[in-house]
Design an enzyme around this catalytic site. Structure first.
Site, PDB file in Angstrom:
ATOM      1  N   GLY A  96      -9.182 -10.331  -1.827  1.00 38.11           N
ATOM      2  CA  GLY A  96      -8.004 -10.805  -1.098  1.00 38.11           C
ATOM      3  C   GLY A  96      -7.362 -12.059  -1.653  1.00 38.11           C
ATOM      4  O   GLY A  96      -6.163 -12.080  -1.956  1.00 38.11           O
ATOM      5  N   ARG A 127       0.825  -1.219   0.000  1.00 40.66           N
ATOM      6  CA  ARG A 127       0.000   0.000   0.000  1.00 40.66           C
ATOM      7  C   ARG A 127       0.855   1.264   0.000  1.00 40.66           C
ATOM      8  O   ARG A 127       0.460   2.279  -0.580  1.00 40.66           O
ATOM      9  CB  ARG A 127      -0.936  -0.003   1.201  1.00 40.66           C
ATOM     10  CG  ARG A 127      -2.050  -1.006   1.019  1.00 40.66           C
ATOM     11  CD  ARG A 127      -2.945  -1.068   2.211  1.00 40.66           C
ATOM     12  NE  ARG A 127      -4.108  -1.891   1.912  1.00 40.66           N
ATOM     13  CZ  ARG A 127      -4.899  -2.398   2.840  1.00 40.66           C
ATOM     14  NH1 ARG A 127      -4.662  -2.177   4.108  1.00 40.66           N
ATOM     15  NH2 ARG A 127      -5.929  -3.127   2.492  1.00 40.66           N
TER      16      ARG A 127
END
Ligand code: AMP
Length: 429
Positions: free
Chosen positions: A387, A46
């Site tokens: 995910g 991220r």
């Protein structure tokens, strides 16, 4: 990575062309990264994803105020402090950071005001304040309704001040936190109204929006959605939204057994949501009416226990004996899916084809990665989200072999359901 034309309106401010010279940009990023016991970042995806946006501002003569949340703190707690991630952000950004140990207050305001071009200020975790999410904290579950209402009204009121304070630090606002775009929080949504002519998406947001719009709004046909995972109930809205948009729908994983049982098949002890069976039948009927071909596994790898070391055998999907359960896609199903995927021009994939966490049942999901990558190499557009599918792609080192890997789990799912995400709306308005 594949970039395409977009629905982002042309009159909107654009990070590529905006004049950042001498301006302070407040940027909402998603630095909600995993930390180990020593508070070191264990997955910097991220942070790396936000770097192009952050660097753009600095390269074009601006300064940065970075804001994010980390975890789900209920109050200011050191274990949720963003100071832990400073070394990793500095490493990825290639510059040192200033840190405001409280995102509110005089110190943060003074630090923001003193920023010079090229400087970067990281604010402490926004969620140390209830105002970020706008939800009251510390109320007993059984508190009287009146009390709950009053607490909610109070936090909504103080949220205005909180948002205005964040906005006062900067000259322009960038939202690059796709992962929280489905939340109408102070830093993701409300703050945008303070910058009517100076708000924009960051590159990550822009990429996510373009990729999903490419699938939902102007796909090249044939278009195939591959949906897997545990439960139908969590994906109903997506299936319904996609039925108007795709030519093929591959349904795999645990959710497929609800469809098989609804059609009268024997699924043994496989995962099933009996209460969703009528809806599964309705979906199949609607698909037929709309000319969408649904491909459910023809065969499965069945196991005699929910265990990596269980005995296994290949069964037709509707003839799974009692005591056995479908754990992964079978060879025939994979062959059929491969053909469908290879013939598709646009591919959306969300959810694993089996119990991917157990190596014995990961094959179907890993083969899907190969098929999607192969179709992409032939020129198809592929978007992978969720995910487990993302983990499978990453595990195989194939992230560069699909067109786009979405970083936003819940946000992507809501976008695929056709919902308007508040974080996106706030910039577009
Ligand atoms: P979701 O969050 O709905 O995308 O579901 C992901 C989960 O589905 C993963 O944890 C998988 O282990 C699980 N899953 C996939 N296929 C099966 C299956 N055949 N039986 C049980 N669980 C499954």
């Amino acid at each position: 990575m594949y970039l395409c034309t977009t629905q982002i309106p042309e009159e909107m401010q654009n990070i590529s062309t905006y004049n950042f010279i001498g301006k302070r940009a407040i940027v909402r990023v998603d630095f909600n990264v995993p930390l180990n016991a020593d508070f070191q970042v264990t997955d910097n995806t991220r942070i790396r994803a936000a770097v192009p946006t952050l660097k753009k501002v600095l390269e074009r003569g601006g300064s940065l105020i970075i804001m994010s949340h980390l975890g789900r703190p209920k109050k200011a707690e050191d274990k949720f402090s963003l100071r832990h991630i400073i070394p990793e952000v500095e490493k990825q950004l290639g510059t040192s950071l200033l840190f405001a140990p409280d995102c509110m207050g005089k110190e943060a305001a003074d630090m923001a005001a003193a920023l010079k071009p090229g400087e970067v200020l990281l604010l402490e975790n926004l969620r140390f304040y209830a105002e970020e999410e706008g939800k009251p904290r510390g109320l007993a579950e059984d508190a009287p309704e009146e009390e709950k209402k009053a607490a909610k009204a109070a936090v909504k009121e103080s949220q205005k001040k909180f948002t205005a304070t964040l906005a006062s630090y900067a000259d322009c606002y960038i939202n690059d936190a796709f992962g929280t775009a489905h939340r109408a929080h102070a830093s993701t949504t409300l703050i945008a109204s303070y910058f009517p002519n100076d708000k924009m998406f960051g590159f990550l947001m822009e990429g996510e929006i373009k990729a999903i719009d490419k699938v939902l709004e102007f796909p090249e046909h044939p278009t195939t959605a591959i949906l897997g995972g545990a439960k139908v109930s969590g994906k109903i809205a997506i299936i319904e939204h996609l039925l108007d948009r795709v030519d093929n729908m591959i349904i795999g994983g645990g959710m497929s057994f609800t469809f098989i049982k609804a059609r009268g098949g024997n699924i043994g002890d496989s995962l099933c949501e009996d209460d969703q069976m009528p809806l599964a039948l309705e979906i199949m009927k609607k698909a037929e009416e709309k000319g969408v071909r649904i491909y459910i596994s023809e065969d499965v790898v069945a196991a005699d226990a929910f265990d990596n070391g269980a005995n296994t055998k290949i069964c037709p999907v509707d003839q799974i004996p009692d005591g056995w359960r479908g754990m992964d896609a079978g060879p025939q199903a994979l062959e059929t899916w491969k053909q469908v995927i290879m013939d598709s021009k646009t591919i959306l994939w969300n959810g694993p084809a089996g119990v991917f966490e157990m190596p014995a049942f990961a094959n179907g999901t890993l083969r899907l990665v190969e098929f999607v990558a192969e179709a992409t190499a032939k020129g198809s557009f592929s978007l992978v989200g969720g995910g487990d599918s993302v983990a499978a792609v990453t595990q195989m080192g194939f992230a560069g072999k699909v067109s786009y890997v979405s970083t936003g789990g819940g946000a992507m799912l809501e976008y695929l359901e056709g919902k308007i995400l508040p974080g996106i709306q706030a910039i577009r308005q």
